[in-house]
Every structure is written in structure tokens, then in C-alpha cells.
Design a protein around this motif. Sequence first.
Motif, PDB file in Angstrom:
ATOM      1  N   SER A 125      43.990  54.602  83.793  1.00 15.80           N
ATOM      2  CA  SER A 125      43.689  53.325  84.459  1.00 15.80           C
ATOM      3  C   SER A 125      43.327  53.558  85.916  1.00 15.80           C
ATOM      4  CB  SER A 125      44.907  52.387  84.372  1.00 15.80           C
ATOM      5  OG  SER A 125      45.227  52.084  83.044  1.00 15.80           O
ATOM      6  N   LYS A 160      42.977  51.127  89.042  1.00 19.21           N
ATOM      7  CA  LYS A 160      43.614  49.853  88.711  1.00 19.21           C
ATOM      8  C   LYS A 160      45.129  49.961  88.852  1.00 19.21           C
ATOM      9  CE  LYS A 160      40.044  48.942  85.233  1.00 19.21           C
ATOM     10  NZ  LYS A 160      39.784  48.723  83.790  1.00 19.21           N
ATOM     11  N   VAL A 205      48.848  49.680  87.768  1.00 14.62           N
ATOM     12  CA  VAL A 205      49.653  49.682  86.543  1.00 14.62           C
ATOM     13  C   VAL A 205      51.059  49.248  86.955  1.00 14.62           C
ATOM     14  CG1 VAL A 205      50.409  50.988  84.532  1.00 14.62           C
ATOM     15  CG2 VAL A 205      48.294  51.639  85.705  1.00 14.62           C
ATOM     16  N   ARG A 221      49.038  52.795  91.636  1.00 11.52           N
ATOM     17  CA  ARG A 221      47.618  52.901  91.337  1.00 11.52           C
ATOM     18  C   ARG A 221      47.147  54.290  91.742  1.00 11.52           C
ATOM     19  NH1 ARG A 221      43.505  51.758  95.029  1.00 11.52           N
ATOM     20  NH2 ARG A 221      45.006  50.665  96.353  1.00 11.52           N
TER      21      ARG A 221
END
Length: 228
Positions: free
Chosen positions: A168, A171, A173, A224
Motif C-alpha cells: 500500500s 497510502k 494503513v 505510511r
Amino acid sequence: MSIRVLVVEDDKEIRSLIYASLSVEGFTVQTAVSISEASAILKHVLPDVMVLDLGLPDGNGADLVRHVRKQSNLPILIVSARHQETEKIALLDAGADDYLTKPFSVGEMLARIRVALRHRGTNVPAATTEYTLDGLHIDLSTRLVERHGQVLHLTKTEFSLLARLVRSSGKVVTHRQLLVDVWGEEFIDHTHYLRLYMAQLRAKIEDNPTEPRYLLTETGVGYRLAAI
């Protein structure tokens, strides 16, 4: 919550390959080596997709396809060394979603799993498995982590945490998602685990752990991995 895959395959080498490949992509993988073992698992847990070999020690995987299809719409991907067109057609008619002939490429297997899930309304984009930024290089498929050309040695949990962030990258998490995906549902309140392992990761990866370049904190939310 990650996608759950049941792999039914009695060949240890192939089973390990499929397990490793799916795990890198972020799937939660459970394995079985026989029809009876798979049936026992399915009584308690319904996965999101099943990858099934045909030649199993206690029978033909086709019997399991028919049994499962009577009870659920579970996506089923057959992986087999059998090439006969008539058998492929029979299995597809019996309820299998797709048929992949051995030997197969990992990329094609993953793509076919994503297609089967998409047909059930679950969109699973291909996961990010490589990350390179300012001297840090991560390759999840080979479990390689390098900083400025030097190989870093991570523990299993450290690598799992980093891999979840790589998938990810860029982004946020959440704390909860990291705890569930790395440690399991029963650890959702153990935020001290997350703080401890994040500190260990930063000590190994960051040039200055007190001013992280890669592993960024989103206060009160999660972590992130810096965008490439």
C-alpha cells in the motif's frame, strides 16, 4: 481484511510455490493436501477462492468441485497436469471457474484468481511487490531488502510488516489493519507490538530513525510508506 485462499495440492514443491506467491500478493493462505483435509477446513471456514489440484491421494479433485458447488458460489481455479480437453470441459461444466495446466507461470495464476474474484464482485488489483526510493530497494518476491546496496536482515515479523506497507505504498494503513494483517484478529488491541516493531524497522532502514524518510507516522491513524 485480506482475501483468503484455500490451496489444495499434495505436491509439496508446488504447494510451497503457490503459498509463497499468494502470500507476497497479500492473500491469506491456508493449505490442504487431500480432499478430506480440504473438506474439514471448508466445514469451518469458507475462503474467498480455492486453488485445487485434481490428482489427490484420497480421490479426484473433481469430486470436491461438485461437492462445493452444491453449497456455495466459491470461485474455484483448477491447476492440473492433465491436458485432455474433454476433462477440462467437464470440470468447467461441473462448476470450476477456470483451468490452469501445469507447468504454469505465477503471473498467470494470479491474474486468473483476480478474474475469478472479479466475476464475483470482488476487485483485487495486482499488488505492488517492488519498491525503490532514495537508496532503499525492496523486492517482496525474493524477500530482498537493501539500503544503499547493503542487504538488510529482517526478522519474519519485521518483513511481514514492511511487506504490508509496500503493498500500500504511498497510502496510510491503519493501526488496526496492520495488526490484523500481520498478527491476526486477536491482536487488534496490541498496539504496543506495532510500536515496537516499527521502531526496530526504522532502526534498520532509516538513516536517521528519529526523522524517518520512508516509514512515516500518521498520528492517531497508522503508518505510511513514503510514495515513490
